[in-house]
Design a protein around this motif. Structure first.
Motif, short mmCIF file in Angstrom:
data_model
loop_
_atom_site.label_atom_id
_atom_site.label_comp_id
_atom_site.label_asym_id
_atom_site.label_seq_id
_atom_site.Cartn_x
_atom_site.Cartn_y
_atom_site.Cartn_z
N UNK A 8 0.84 -1.20 0.00
CA UNK A 8 0.00 0.00 0.00
C UNK A 8 0.87 1.25 0.00
N UNK A 9 0.29 2.33 -0.46
CA UNK A 9 0.98 3.61 -0.50
C UNK A 9 0.38 4.50 0.59
N UNK A 14 4.98 7.11 0.53
CA UNK A 14 5.91 6.00 0.73
C UNK A 14 5.16 4.67 0.57
N UNK A 15 5.76 3.72 -0.14
CA UNK A 15 5.16 2.40 -0.32
C UNK A 15 5.58 1.49 0.83
N UNK A 34 -8.43 -4.61 6.84
CA UNK A 34 -8.34 -4.11 8.21
C UNK A 34 -7.09 -3.27 8.41
N UNK A 35 -5.97 -3.72 7.88
CA UNK A 35 -4.71 -2.97 7.99
C UNK A 35 -4.84 -1.64 7.26
N UNK A 36 -5.40 -1.66 6.07
CA UNK A 36 -5.54 -0.43 5.28
C UNK A 36 -6.41 0.60 6.00
N UNK A 37 -7.47 0.13 6.66
CA UNK A 37 -8.31 1.05 7.41
C UNK A 37 -7.55 1.70 8.56
N UNK A 38 -6.75 0.92 9.27
CA UNK A 38 -5.99 1.45 10.41
C UNK A 38 -4.87 2.38 9.96
N UNK A 39 -4.27 2.09 8.81
CA UNK A 39 -3.13 2.87 8.34
C UNK A 39 -3.53 4.02 7.42
N UNK A 44 -4.78 3.21 -1.85
CA UNK A 44 -5.33 1.88 -2.00
C UNK A 44 -4.31 0.82 -1.65
N UNK A 45 -4.66 -0.44 -1.87
CA UNK A 45 -3.75 -1.53 -1.55
C UNK A 45 -3.94 -2.68 -2.50
N UNK A 46 -2.97 -3.58 -2.53
CA UNK A 46 -3.08 -4.79 -3.33
C UNK A 46 -2.56 -5.95 -2.51
#
Length: 53
Positions: A8-9, A14-15, A34-39, A44-46
């Motif tokens: 994710x960026x 920063x990636x 869940x990680x993307x929501x917290x961070x 977006x993410x892959x």
């Protein structure tokens, strides 16, 4: 269990990569979400599979 990589960026541009151990791709996506929501993954993410254990 399989190994997956979440990329994710951050808002700073920063990636980042997190390694996720999960039973299936759906479980890996659930964890990544869940990680993307917290961070606050702004770009977006892959998720991609790396290896089967």
């Amino acid at each position: 269990m399989n190994l997956y990589a979440m990329h994710y960026r951050a808002a700073s541009g920063v990636c980042h990569t997190y390694h996720i151990l999960a039973s299936c791709m759906q479980a890996a996506f659930d964890t990544a979400f869940d990680i993307a929501e917290r961070m606050a993954a702004a770009g977006g993410f892959s998720v991609k599979g790396l290896a089967a254990a």
